[in-house]
Design a protein around this motif. Structure first.
Motif, mmCIF file in Angstrom:
data_model
loop_
_atom_site.group_PDB
_atom_site.id
_atom_site.type_symbol
_atom_site.label_atom_id
_atom_site.label_comp_id
_atom_site.label_asym_id
_atom_site.label_seq_id
_atom_site.Cartn_x
_atom_site.Cartn_y
_atom_site.Cartn_z
ATOM 1 N N LYS A 1 55.490 -26.789 23.548
ATOM 2 C CA LYS A 1 54.239 -27.271 22.988
ATOM 3 C C LYS A 1 53.776 -28.395 23.903
ATOM 4 N N VAL A 2 52.649 -28.186 24.578
ATOM 5 C CA VAL A 2 52.118 -29.155 25.521
ATOM 6 C C VAL A 2 50.705 -29.507 25.085
ATOM 7 N N ASN A 3 50.475 -30.783 24.815
ATOM 8 C CA ASN A 3 49.166 -31.266 24.371
ATOM 9 C C ASN A 3 48.632 -30.449 23.200
ATOM 10 N N GLY A 4 49.511 -30.087 22.259
ATOM 11 C CA GLY A 4 49.106 -29.354 21.076
ATOM 12 C C GLY A 4 48.981 -27.850 21.263
ATOM 13 N N ASN A 5 49.191 -27.356 22.487
ATOM 14 C CA ASN A 5 49.114 -25.919 22.759
ATOM 15 C C ASN A 5 50.520 -25.333 22.828
ATOM 16 N N ASN A 6 50.716 -24.174 22.175
ATOM 17 C CA ASN A 6 52.013 -23.500 22.178
ATOM 18 C C ASN A 6 52.090 -22.502 23.326
ATOM 19 N N TYR A 7 53.234 -22.480 24.014
ATOM 20 C CA TYR A 7 53.461 -21.565 25.117
ATOM 21 C C TYR A 7 54.797 -20.856 24.920
#
Length: 139
Positions: A7-13
């Motif tokens: 989870k980077v800056n609120g985005n899931n990868y």
């Protein structure tokens, strides 16, 4: 080979490493293939190391934090979710078993601290969580 969730800056990868040859790594990020080059290999030790922060010490997160409309159930310690005993929309009472976590080869029960309704379950079985991470939002 290995699958990770970031989870980077609120985005899931969702990252799936498919092949490693020397410094070249073939991976998929959310289904899109990439080939990347590592500058140098990162060595990891088998023994966990204690990392101390220079920030002032604060109290450990509580099992539950409350807001005016809903409360969040947070992980009392880092571990892995072993089983979920509730689903979204379930009504629970104080002391009901919400889930079981494993930490350092010990099972720990996560209980409801209040009566309420399960709003959003933020984790799934097998997922690793950090201390203080939101597990369940109660409505």
């Amino acid at each position: 080979m290995k699958k990770y969730k970031f989870k980077v800056n609120g985005n899931n990868y969702a990252v799936h490493i498919t092949n490693v040859e020397g410094q070249a790594i073939e991976l998929e990020v959310n289904g899109t293939p990439y080939t990347v080059q590592m500058e140098k290999e990162v060595k990891s030790s088998k023994t966990p190391q204690l990392v101390r922060s220079s920030a002032p010490r604060t109290a450990a997160p509580k099992a539950i934090t409350r807001s005016a409309k809903k409360s969040n159930i947070v992980a009392p310690l880092p571990g892995t979710v072993v089983s979920l005993n509730v689903k979204e929309g379930d009504t629970v009472k104080q002391g009901d078993l919400l889930m079981t976590m494993e930490a350092m080869k010990m099972e720990n029960n996560v209980l409801s601290e209040t009566d309420g309704t399960i709003g959003v379950i933020k984790v799934q079985e097998g997922q690793s969580v950090l201390q203080g991470e939101v597990l369940v939002e109660m409505a």
